[in-house]
Design a protein around this motif. Sequence first.
Motif, PDB file in Angstrom:
ATOM      1  N   GLU A  62       2.906 -11.553  -2.054  1.00 36.65           N
ATOM      2  CA  GLU A  62       2.144 -11.922  -3.239  1.00 36.65           C
ATOM      3  C   GLU A  62       2.595 -13.251  -3.844  1.00 36.65           C
ATOM      4  OE1 GLU A  62       0.995  -7.650  -5.210  1.00 36.65           O
ATOM      5  OE2 GLU A  62       3.120  -8.220  -5.249  1.00 36.65           O
ATOM      6  N   LYS A 165      -8.044  -4.721 -19.287  1.00 37.10           N
ATOM      7  CA  LYS A 165      -8.492  -3.828 -18.214  1.00 37.10           C
ATOM      8  C   LYS A 165      -9.259  -2.632 -18.775  1.00 37.10           C
ATOM      9  CE  LYS A 165      -6.699  -6.171 -14.805  1.00 37.10           C
ATOM     10  NZ  LYS A 165      -7.552  -6.824 -13.776  1.00 37.10           N
ATOM     11  N   ARG A 170     -12.636  -5.089 -14.036  1.00 33.74           N
ATOM     12  CA  ARG A 170     -12.780  -6.112 -13.003  1.00 33.74           C
ATOM     13  C   ARG A 170     -12.344  -7.501 -13.475  1.00 33.74           C
ATOM     14  NH1 ARG A 170     -17.058  -9.541 -13.230  1.00 33.74           N
ATOM     15  NH2 ARG A 170     -18.526  -9.247 -14.952  1.00 33.74           N
ATOM     16  N   LEU A 172      -9.950 -10.394 -14.370  1.00 34.25           N
ATOM     17  CA  LEU A 172      -8.597 -10.744 -13.971  1.00 34.25           C
ATOM     18  C   LEU A 172      -7.799 -11.264 -15.165  1.00 34.25           C
ATOM     19  CD1 LEU A 172      -9.199 -12.603 -10.570  1.00 34.25           C
ATOM     20  CD2 LEU A 172      -8.717 -10.178 -10.962  1.00 34.25           C
ATOM     21  N   HIS A 189       4.205  -6.654 -12.108  1.00 29.78           N
ATOM     22  CA  HIS A 189       3.474  -5.402 -11.907  1.00 29.78           C
ATOM     23  C   HIS A 189       3.573  -4.505 -13.131  1.00 29.78           C
ATOM     24  CE1 HIS A 189       1.895  -5.805  -7.873  1.00 29.78           C
ATOM     25  NE2 HIS A 189       3.040  -6.339  -7.483  1.00 29.78           N
ATOM     26  N   ASP A 194      -2.746 -10.002 -12.915  1.00 24.51           N
ATOM     27  CA  ASP A 194      -3.241 -10.275 -11.561  1.00 24.51           C
ATOM     28  C   ASP A 194      -2.690 -11.574 -10.996  1.00 24.51           C
ATOM     29  OD1 ASP A 194      -5.312  -8.060 -11.379  1.00 24.51           O
ATOM     30  OD2 ASP A 194      -5.946  -9.074 -13.212  1.00 24.51           O
ATOM     31  N   ARG A 215      -1.652 -11.056  -7.102  1.00 25.65           N
ATOM     32  CA  ARG A 215      -1.606  -9.630  -6.771  1.00 25.65           C
ATOM     33  C   ARG A 215      -2.464  -9.342  -5.543  1.00 25.65           C
ATOM     34  NH1 ARG A 215      -4.716  -5.553  -8.013  1.00 25.65           N
ATOM     35  NH2 ARG A 215      -5.881  -6.693  -9.624  1.00 25.65           N
ATOM     36  N   SER A 217      -5.039  -8.310  -3.002  1.00 26.76           N
ATOM     37  CA  SER A 217      -6.502  -8.105  -3.047  1.00 26.76           C
ATOM     38  C   SER A 217      -7.198  -8.966  -4.094  1.00 26.76           C
ATOM     39  CB  SER A 217      -6.880  -6.631  -3.283  1.00 26.76           C
ATOM     40  OG  SER A 217      -6.741  -6.262  -4.655  1.00 26.76           O
ATOM     41  N   VAL A 218      -6.452  -9.765  -4.865  1.00 30.43           N
ATOM     42  CA  VAL A 218      -7.100 -10.647  -5.837  1.00 30.43           C
ATOM     43  C   VAL A 218      -7.661 -11.867  -5.103  1.00 30.43           C
ATOM     44  CG1 VAL A 218      -6.689 -12.228  -7.769  1.00 30.43           C
ATOM     45  CG2 VAL A 218      -5.744  -9.917  -7.816  1.00 30.43           C
TER      46      VAL A 218
END
Length: 234
Positions: A62, A165, A170, A172, A189, A194, A215, A217-218
């Motif tokens: 990351e 969030k 969705r 960021l 984390h 993100d 992060r 999958s971002v």
Amino acid sequence: MHYLDHAATTPVLPEVASAVGAVMTETYGNPSSLHEAGRRARAVVEDARERVAVAIGASPAEIVFTGGGTEADNLGLKGAASKLRGSGDHIVVTAFEHHAVLDTAHALERAGYDVTVLPVPESGVVDADEVAAAIRPSTILVSVMAVNNEIGTVQPVAQVASAVKAASPRTLVLTDAVQALGNIPVDVHAWGVDLAAFAAHKLGGPKGVGALFVRASVPVEPLVHGGGQERGLR
């Protein structure tokens, strides 16, 4: 002279200068090359990536190295905005973000994005609920710095991320954490962000070295193309 302006930059630590010098004279191979010299250089880069990951509570995969904190902020803002434009065009930043964030946000505004600049109260601490209240269905990104570079106030990053969030899962959350690392505990984390930007020269490292936490999958679009380094992001 007694140098006290460590909020602007710090002297390079002797052990850092020694390590950088050793790399320049002994481990100078291209980390992208497959021969032995390249593999040795790659090992040094990956060791550095692991050290940064441990320092901020992330995984090595990351961490994206950049040419400084400003580039990290630009990559986070522009890179994410570009990838997400199909799902929205609204960006929220605070009025006392570093210019690496503010100027980038205004550049995106000139490119057609809708930018909201939230005022900051006299306390110098951002209110998480006010940030969340600025969220719209079209909001793709929120940026709130971790520690202000001029007045030193520590922002409730975890609360901000949680509120954002809750309002829009969705959307960021990016934090400019350049002034945080080395001064307060950093755990990206645990914060729930993100994206997070860092710069080596704020904690005894050389100028021209930064990192962006992305992060897993971002989506981020690279700013600089060619070579494919840093998972194609730089």
